[in-house]
Scaffold this active site. Structure first.
Site, short mmCIF file in Angstrom:
data_model
loop_
_atom_site.label_atom_id
_atom_site.label_comp_id
_atom_site.label_asym_id
_atom_site.label_seq_id
_atom_site.Cartn_x
_atom_site.Cartn_y
_atom_site.Cartn_z
N CYS A 104 -2.61 2.16 8.40
CA CYS A 104 -1.57 1.22 7.95
C CYS A 104 -2.12 -0.18 7.79
O CYS A 104 -2.65 -0.75 8.73
CB CYS A 104 -0.49 1.08 9.00
SG CYS A 104 0.38 2.54 9.30
N CYS A 136 2.80 8.46 1.74
CA CYS A 136 3.16 7.51 2.79
C CYS A 136 3.51 6.19 2.12
O CYS A 136 2.65 5.59 1.46
CB CYS A 136 1.96 7.37 3.73
SG CYS A 136 2.17 6.14 4.99
N GLU A 164 0.82 -1.22 0.00
CA GLU A 164 0.00 0.00 0.00
C GLU A 164 0.84 1.26 0.00
O GLU A 164 1.93 1.29 0.56
CB GLU A 164 -0.81 0.08 1.29
CG GLU A 164 -1.76 -1.03 1.52
CD GLU A 164 -2.32 -0.97 2.94
OE1 GLU A 164 -3.36 -1.57 3.16
OE2 GLU A 164 -1.71 -0.31 3.81
N CYS A 204 -2.57 -2.20 15.40
CA CYS A 204 -2.24 -1.91 14.00
C CYS A 204 -2.68 -3.04 13.07
O CYS A 204 -2.46 -4.22 13.36
CB CYS A 204 -0.73 -1.72 13.88
SG CYS A 204 -0.18 -1.37 12.21
N CYS A 236 4.35 -7.06 8.43
CA CYS A 236 5.19 -6.48 9.47
C CYS A 236 5.25 -7.45 10.63
O CYS A 236 4.25 -8.09 10.97
CB CYS A 236 4.58 -5.15 9.93
SG CYS A 236 5.57 -4.29 11.17
N CYS A 273 2.34 -4.72 16.78
CA CYS A 273 1.64 -3.73 17.62
C CYS A 273 0.14 -4.10 17.65
O CYS A 273 -0.44 -4.38 16.60
CB CYS A 273 1.83 -2.32 17.05
SG CYS A 273 3.56 -1.82 17.00
N1 SAH Z 1 6.71 0.71 11.86
C1 SAH Z 1 6.83 2.14 11.82
C2 SAH Z 1 6.16 2.79 10.64
C3 SAH Z 1 4.83 2.31 10.21
S1 SAH Z 1 3.44 2.69 11.20
C4 SAH Z 1 6.37 2.74 13.12
O1 SAH Z 1 5.92 1.99 14.00
O2 SAH Z 1 6.52 3.94 13.31
C5 SAH Z 1 3.24 4.43 11.08
C6 SAH Z 1 2.48 5.02 12.24
O3 SAH Z 1 1.07 4.73 12.16
C7 SAH Z 1 2.94 4.50 13.58
O4 SAH Z 1 3.01 5.53 14.51
C8 SAH Z 1 1.83 3.53 13.91
O5 SAH Z 1 1.81 3.25 15.28
C9 SAH Z 1 0.62 4.26 13.42
N2 SAH Z 1 -0.58 3.47 13.27
C10 SAH Z 1 -0.71 2.15 13.08
N3 SAH Z 1 -1.99 1.78 13.00
C11 SAH Z 1 -2.72 2.90 13.15
C12 SAH Z 1 -4.12 3.19 13.18
N4 SAH Z 1 -5.00 2.23 13.02
N5 SAH Z 1 -4.49 4.48 13.35
C13 SAH Z 1 -3.59 5.46 13.47
N6 SAH Z 1 -2.27 5.26 13.45
C14 SAH Z 1 -1.83 3.99 13.29
#
Ligand code: SAH
Length: 348
Positions: free
Chosen positions: A334, A103, A90, A117, A110, A114
């Protein structure tokens, strides 16, 4: 087949040397790729035909195809690309008053896991190459060319953990930043990490001018470890030490990303703890509304409470911004679009 976008200028010069060609051809090829933004290697009309043939034997131009897209009311566009091996990736284009930001994803799936996510719903299949990431940008840039638009900013905040794919990500940044490449200024490129300390140390030593953003999401290890398993490997004291060193050695301001999750990390006490953690650093906190992911049960903090959280940080001496929501009516978070697609539940 490998994409030609994988090659930085030095690598391209080395390839040309192998082919018995002069080094200046590398800049000529870069000009076709990144300024003229050719759609086929055959267009490189000032190169010898034999050289074009040789390049075509070894490199493709475009390693991805558009599978589908979603366009939100605010113009945010989420692209889903198919890679040559059938996997999907994406990228999201967002329009801001300061320009267009793309982005990009850095991995297929991944492994950081988390809990909030959508990317983690599908485990990592592989890293993206530098050229595959560049191809995400080139695809969108070619589309923007039709309306005299430009990818002004790149944020590596799509699917994947960029610091779990360090070498490819740094080469990607070099290629898009190069004056002979897309010439996107280093300060217009942001790498977002969940906090992989050895890679942060390497990044600090490299004295790069790219922006660094760190996903914090919790002000103490107990909560952070629940939300982000990476905290077990690199707890907050190690992370903050590495970041202080990076910021001081490089005179760079850091961004902390903090998603506001209703009743999870958004109480007054969390705000005070967060301020205590960050105060005194050359950093600010970007408070992010949570894009809800059906599968995991977290909810976003309402606007009133988000503002209150913001006020507490500011009162306790920490600068913050409240990010506005983009692409609310599409699966812009994401990994959301990809997860839906792969799980076969796409409803379009
Ligand atoms: N792995 C990296 C980059 C990808 S995620 C990182 O963790 O920074 C990019 C950002 O989007 C991160 O801050 C992540 O925590 C956040 N993110 C993930 N899922 C999300 C969601 N559903 N809503 C808002 N932000 C989200």
């Amino acid at each position: 087949m490998q994409t030609i976008y994988d090659l930085n200028l030095k690598m391209l010069e080395e390839v040309l040397a192998e082919y018995g060609q002069k080094p200046y051809r590398a800049k000529q090829i870069y000009h076709w790729l990144y300024q003229k933004r050719c759609s086929s290697l055959d267009e490189m009309s000032d190169l010898p035909a034999a050289l074009i043939d040789r390049l075509k034997e070894n490199y493709c131009l475009d390693p991805l195809k558009e599978l589908t897209r979603q366009v939100a009311k605010d113009g945010t566009t989420k692209y889903l690309f198919a890679m040559q091996d059938g996997s999907s990736v994406e990228a999201v284009l967002m329009h801001f008053h300061f320009g267009d930001s793309l982005c990009v994803s850095s991995q297929i799936g991944c492994n950081m896991g988390c809990s909030f996510c959508a990317s983690g719903l599908l485990k990592k299949q592989r890293d993206l190459t530098a050229g595959e990431m560049a191809a995400e940008v080139m695809y969108v840039q070619k589309e923007l060319d039709a309306v005299q638009g430009r990818v002004d900013n790149i944020v590596i905040m799509g699917t994947g953990e960029p610091f779990d794919n360090y070498d490819n990500v740094m080469r990607f940044c070099e290629i898009v930043n190069s004056d002979h490449g897309l010439a996107i200024g280093a300060r217009h490129i942001t790498i977002s990490t969940c906090g992989i300390v050895p890679a942060i140390n390497a990044f600090a030593k490299g004295h790069y001018q790219y922006n660094l953003a760190v996903s914090l999401h919790a002000p103490n290890d107990e909560l952070r470890a629940k939300l982000m398993p990476v905290d077990h490997a690199y707890p907050l004291d190690r992370l903050m030490d590495a970041l202080k060193k990076y910021s001081e050695d490089n005179h760079r301001r850091l961004t902390f990303e903090y998603i506001l999750l209703h009743d999870v990390n958004d109480t007054d006490e969390h705000a005070v703890q967060l301020a205590d953690l960050i105060r005194g650093m050359n950093a600010y906190v970007n408070l992010i509304p949570y894009n809800e992911v059906d599968e995991n049960g977290y909810h976003t903090t309402n606007e009133k409470k988000a503002l209150h959280f913001y006020d507490i940080l500011m009162k306790h001496g920490v600068k913050a911004t409240l990010r506005s929501k983009h692409g609310e009516d599409i699966d812009a978070a994401c990994g959301q679009l990809r997860a839906k697609h792969e799980m076969g539940s796409q409803t379009e």
